[in-house]
Design a protein around this motif. Structure first.
Motif, short mmCIF file in Angstrom:
data_model
loop_
_atom_site.label_atom_id
_atom_site.label_comp_id
_atom_site.label_asym_id
_atom_site.label_seq_id
_atom_site.Cartn_x
_atom_site.Cartn_y
_atom_site.Cartn_z
N ALA A 306 0.74 -1.24 -0.06
CA ALA A 306 0.09 -0.08 0.12
C ALA A 306 0.95 1.20 -0.07
O ALA A 306 0.42 2.26 -0.57
CB ALA A 306 -0.66 -0.04 0.92
N ASP A 307 2.08 1.25 0.51
CA ASP A 307 2.79 2.21 0.65
C ASP A 307 4.37 2.00 -0.07
O ASP A 307 4.80 0.78 -0.12
CB ASP A 307 3.22 2.80 2.33
N ALA A 308 5.03 3.08 -0.23
CA ALA A 308 6.51 2.91 -0.58
C ALA A 308 7.29 4.08 0.26
O ALA A 308 6.64 5.09 0.23
CB ALA A 308 6.40 2.96 -2.16
N TYR A 309 8.49 3.58 0.28
CA TYR A 309 9.33 5.00 0.59
C TYR A 309 10.37 5.14 -0.21
O TYR A 309 11.20 4.57 -0.87
CB TYR A 309 9.93 4.27 2.04
N LEU A 310 10.37 6.32 -0.59
CA LEU A 310 11.45 7.03 -1.32
C LEU A 310 12.69 7.49 -0.51
O LEU A 310 12.65 8.31 0.41
CB LEU A 310 10.92 7.99 -2.04
N HIS A 311 13.83 6.87 -0.84
CA HIS A 311 15.05 7.26 -0.07
C HIS A 311 16.02 8.22 -1.23
O HIS A 311 16.21 7.73 -2.36
CB HIS A 311 15.92 6.27 0.25
N GLY A 312 16.25 9.57 -0.81
CA GLY A 312 16.83 10.29 -1.89
C GLY A 312 17.38 11.37 -1.23
O GLY A 312 17.69 11.78 0.06
N THR A 313 18.32 12.16 -2.17
CA THR A 313 19.02 13.46 -1.61
C THR A 313 18.32 14.75 -2.05
O THR A 313 17.70 14.83 -3.24
CB THR A 313 20.56 13.32 -2.05
N VAL A 314 18.62 15.78 -1.42
CA VAL A 314 17.87 17.02 -1.81
C VAL A 314 18.83 17.69 -2.75
O VAL A 314 19.96 17.44 -2.66
CB VAL A 314 17.92 18.24 -0.46
N ALA A 315 18.13 18.12 -4.02
CA ALA A 315 19.12 19.00 -4.90
C ALA A 315 19.88 19.98 -4.37
O ALA A 315 19.53 20.72 -3.33
CB ALA A 315 17.94 19.55 -5.83
N GLY A 316 21.37 19.93 -4.74
CA GLY A 316 22.14 20.85 -4.42
C GLY A 316 23.06 20.55 -3.26
O GLY A 316 23.82 21.39 -2.79
N ASP A 317 22.41 19.58 -2.58
CA ASP A 317 23.02 19.27 -1.01
C ASP A 317 23.04 17.60 -0.80
O ASP A 317 22.10 17.19 -0.58
CB ASP A 317 22.80 19.79 -0.09
N SER A 318 24.01 16.82 -1.41
CA SER A 318 24.11 15.42 -1.27
C SER A 318 24.07 14.88 0.07
O SER A 318 23.93 13.69 0.36
CB SER A 318 25.34 14.78 -1.99
N ASN A 319 24.45 15.82 1.20
CA ASN A 319 24.55 15.26 2.52
C ASN A 319 23.25 15.40 3.00
O ASN A 319 22.77 14.74 4.09
CB ASN A 319 25.53 16.21 3.32
N GLN A 320 22.28 15.93 2.48
CA GLN A 320 20.68 16.05 3.01
C GLN A 320 19.94 14.84 2.60
O GLN A 320 19.56 15.04 1.20
CB GLN A 320 20.19 17.48 2.59
N ARG A 321 19.84 13.93 3.15
CA ARG A 321 19.20 12.64 2.73
C ARG A 321 17.88 12.72 3.52
O ARG A 321 17.40 12.91 4.48
CB ARG A 321 19.82 11.34 3.23
N LEU A 322 16.64 12.34 2.54
CA LEU A 322 15.13 12.24 3.21
C LEU A 322 14.54 10.93 2.74
O LEU A 322 15.05 10.27 1.76
CB LEU A 322 14.57 13.46 2.57
N VAL A 323 13.65 10.61 3.93
CA VAL A 323 12.85 9.51 3.25
C VAL A 323 11.49 9.94 3.18
O VAL A 323 11.09 10.86 4.15
CB VAL A 323 12.88 8.37 4.31
N VAL A 324 10.82 9.68 2.07
CA VAL A 324 9.48 10.08 1.86
C VAL A 324 8.42 8.86 1.79
O VAL A 324 8.57 8.24 0.84
CB VAL A 324 9.19 11.20 0.63
#
Length: 361
Positions: A306-324
């Motif tokens: 039912a859900d999916a989790y995206l793991h990625g980096t914020v544009a312009g800053d590869s150190n800022q990682r987010l899960v959505v």
């Protein structure tokens, strides 16, 4: 009454410097409460449980059970029953003999032992297995036998040290539900140790989070999730864990990749130019080009139905990682660039970047 209290209790191992495995723990467990001690390996949770059981020395402070100081009392005289990770069953005894062994040692009448074993077996759905040896049982059945052995003693306090660690994932979910229901039925004060925060959140009336021997926070699962007191608790509680990123403070809140994120009311950022921003995966969403947002480069997609989790980096800053968290039916593809924004009803948690302490109401 079987309240349990740790009063500035410490376990200090000799060394240079000495190792404070549990450091001045003060914690009150109410009569009939199911309290979970949780934390990463080395946090001191099992040591704290063993101190209560009398299996570890209390070097400083004290521990009471039902108002009685048991700091120097022998384990057998503390009126506790412990369930271990390894089951600790006698292989040459039947299920019935294993469950009644402690009572036989106390020279309880055979008829009384048999009755108590029968009642516990019915409670744990073990009646059909009473004549079997442990080797003829599954892992889940062996764990139920270990619990039955504790139940027949009718102790003041149950202590459980990672009792589900040896079970497979499906059986672990089933058994933790059974344990929670059983504790509710018996009403016995229970202290349960686990490193699995999902287990902690689904079982305990309250959860105590430990790190490096220090109590970080003790609260209901909901309060831990919605109002963590520091960045460690925020990152440890929740699956996936809370996104913790460094963000610049602006007049409109905090900035993350060009996106202005509103802060919780009462967030006193003071002189901070930057804060540690906490955002749950469900607080973020995919947005269109005409909505406020920031670009995320998708590096991993976890599809969970039912859900999916995206793991990625914020544009312009590869150190800022987010899960959505996104809809599992139509998730973006690996390598795709998407725009993400913050759900209107959700606001960010804010922590001091140096101390890690919460700086919002």
């Amino acid at each position: 009454m079987a309240e349990v209290a740790y009063v500035e209790a410490s376990r200090v191992y000799p060394g240079n410097p000495p190792v404070r495995a549990v450091d001045k723990l003060s914690l009150q467990v109410n009569d009939g409460e199911f309290l979970v001690l949780v934390g990463p390996s080395g946090s001191g949770k099992s040591t704290a449980l063993r101190m209560l059981a009398g299996l570890e020395e209390v070097n400083e402070g004290s521990i009471t059970i039902g108002g009685r100081d048991v700091t120097k009392v022998q384990p057998k005289d503390r009126d506790i029953a412990m369930v271990f990770q390894s089951y600790a069953l006698y292989p040459h005894m039947t299920v019935a003999e294993n469950m009644g062994f402690a009572l036989r040692l106390k020279r309880v009448a055979k008829a009384t032992v048999a009755e108590k074993v029968r009642e516990a077996a019915e409670m744990l759905d073990l009646t059909a297995y009473l004549d079997r040896k442990p080797k003829a049982l599954s892992g889940g059945q062996r764990q139920r036998v270990a619990m039955g052995r504790a139940i027949v003693r009718e102790p003041s306090v149950f202590l459980m040290d990672e009792p589900l660690s040896n079970l497979d994932a499906k059986l672990r979910v089933e058994t933790r539900a059974n344990i929670a229901a059983l504790q509710q039925r018996l009403g016995t004060t229970t202290i349960y140790v686990t490193h699995d925060q999902v287990e902690a959140m689904t079982m305990g009336h309250r959860v105590a989070v430990l790190k490096d021997g220090l109590l970080q926070q003790c609260a209901s699962p909901r309060e831990l999730y919605e109002r963590p007191e520091n960045a460690f608790v925020a990152g440890f509680i929740g699956s996936p864990s809370m996104n913790l990123v460094t963000a610049s403070v602006s007049a409109d809140g905090a900035q993350l990749g060009g996106l202005d994120i509103p802060l919780l009311r009462g967030a006193e950022t003071g002189a901070h130019d930057q804060v540690t921003l906490g955002l749950r995966p469900e607080s973020l969403r995919l947005v269109g080009a005409d909505e406020p947002g920031t670009e995320l480069s998708v590096e991993l997609v976890e599809e969970l139905g039912a859900d999916a989790y995206l793991h990625g980096t914020v544009a312009g800053d590869s150190n800022q990682r987010l899960v959505v968290r996104v809809d599992g039916r139509t998730p973006p593809r690996l390598g795709e660039k998407v725009r993400i924004g913050v759900n209107a009803a959700d606001q960010a948690h804010v922590f001091d970047p140096e101390t890690g302490l919460r700086i919002s109401d």
